[in-house]
Motif scaffolding. Structure first.
Motif, PDB file in Angstrom:
ATOM      1  N   CYS A   6       0.851  -1.186   0.000  1.00  0.00           N
ATOM      2  CA  CYS A   6       0.000   0.000   0.000  1.00  0.00           C
ATOM      3  C   CYS A   6       0.890   1.240   0.000  1.00  0.00           C
ATOM      4  N   GLY A   7       0.239   2.400  -0.185  1.00  0.00           N
ATOM      5  CA  GLY A   7       0.964   3.652  -0.122  1.00  0.00           C
ATOM      6  C   GLY A   7       1.166   4.348  -1.449  1.00  0.00           C
ATOM      7  N   LEU A  17       7.305   9.375  -2.211  1.00  0.00           N
ATOM      8  CA  LEU A  17       6.252   8.490  -1.708  1.00  0.00           C
ATOM      9  C   LEU A  17       6.893   7.443  -0.833  1.00  0.00           C
ATOM     10  N   ARG A  18       6.119   6.930   0.103  1.00  0.00           N
ATOM     11  CA  ARG A  18       6.597   5.836   0.950  1.00  0.00           C
ATOM     12  C   ARG A  18       5.610   4.684   0.836  1.00  0.00           C
ATOM     13  N   LEU A  19       6.087   3.572   0.326  1.00  0.00           N
ATOM     14  CA  LEU A  19       5.275   2.372   0.199  1.00  0.00           C
ATOM     15  C   LEU A  19       5.498   1.471   1.404  1.00  0.00           C
ATOM     16  N   SER A  20       4.463   0.731   1.746  1.00  0.00           N
ATOM     17  CA  SER A  20       4.577  -0.245   2.828  1.00  0.00           C
ATOM     18  C   SER A  20       4.109  -1.607   2.360  1.00  0.00           C
ATOM     19  N   THR A  77       6.607  -5.544   8.742  1.00  0.00           N
ATOM     20  CA  THR A  77       6.459  -4.621   7.630  1.00  0.00           C
ATOM     21  C   THR A  77       7.802  -4.312   6.969  1.00  0.00           C
ATOM     22  N   SER A  79       9.250  -1.233   4.268  1.00  0.00           N
ATOM     23  CA  SER A  79       8.935   0.048   3.650  1.00  0.00           C
ATOM     24  C   SER A  79       9.880   0.334   2.496  1.00  0.00           C
ATOM     25  N   GLN A  81      11.017   3.819   0.746  1.00  0.00           N
ATOM     26  CA  GLN A  81      10.995   5.272   0.637  1.00  0.00           C
ATOM     27  C   GLN A  81      11.513   5.648  -0.740  1.00  0.00           C
ATOM     28  N   THR A 114       0.414  -1.887  -5.607  1.00  0.00           N
ATOM     29  CA  THR A 114      -0.083  -0.538  -5.369  1.00  0.00           C
ATOM     30  C   THR A 114       0.419   0.360  -6.490  1.00  0.00           C
TER      31      THR A 114
END
Length: 120
Positions: A6-7, A17-20, A77, A79, A81, A114
């Motif tokens: 998501c993200g 943007l930062r995706l997780s 999780t 991430s 970045q 995403t």
């Protein structure tokens, strides 16, 4: 292990943007986690990966210096970045798991992607 990314969103070129990637249903720390992306009309490509402990990372050349991957094994999780985004970074981003660190072709357990759209 099941993964969910998501993200994503719409961002202007030069933005961030930062995706997780959230994991469930398995022992998260057993897996290296990778990010991949697929642009419209193109094949899926490797973006970045992080080892089981988080002590090692791997980046595709085009992402080095702009993207940073990290993980929190306590929260299951990972991430991603993404800074200095370019229109060519547009695509659907997926996370995936592998029991083999260092083998970009070994990732499976793909989650839903995403969408990241970078406007010029």
């Amino acid at each position: 292990v099941q993964l969910q990314a998501c993200g994503g969103g719409l961002v202007q070129a030069g933005g961030s943007l930062r995706l997780s990637c959230a994991a469930s249903g398995g022992t998260f720390r057993r897996y290296a986690i990778g990010w991949f992306r697929q642009a419209p009309g193109k094949e899926r490509e490797f973006v970045a990966a992080i080892s089981r402990s988080g002590s090692s990372t791997d980046y595709a050349n085009a992402m080095k210096g702009r993207f940073t991957i990290s993980r929190d094994n306590a929260k299951n999780t990972v991430s991603l970045q993404m800074d200095s985004l370019k229109p060519e970074d547009t695509g659907v981003y997926f996370c995936a798991a592998s029991v083999n660190w260092g083998m970009r072709a070994s990732y499976d357990s793909w989650g839903q992607g995403t969408l990241v759209t970078v406007s010029s």
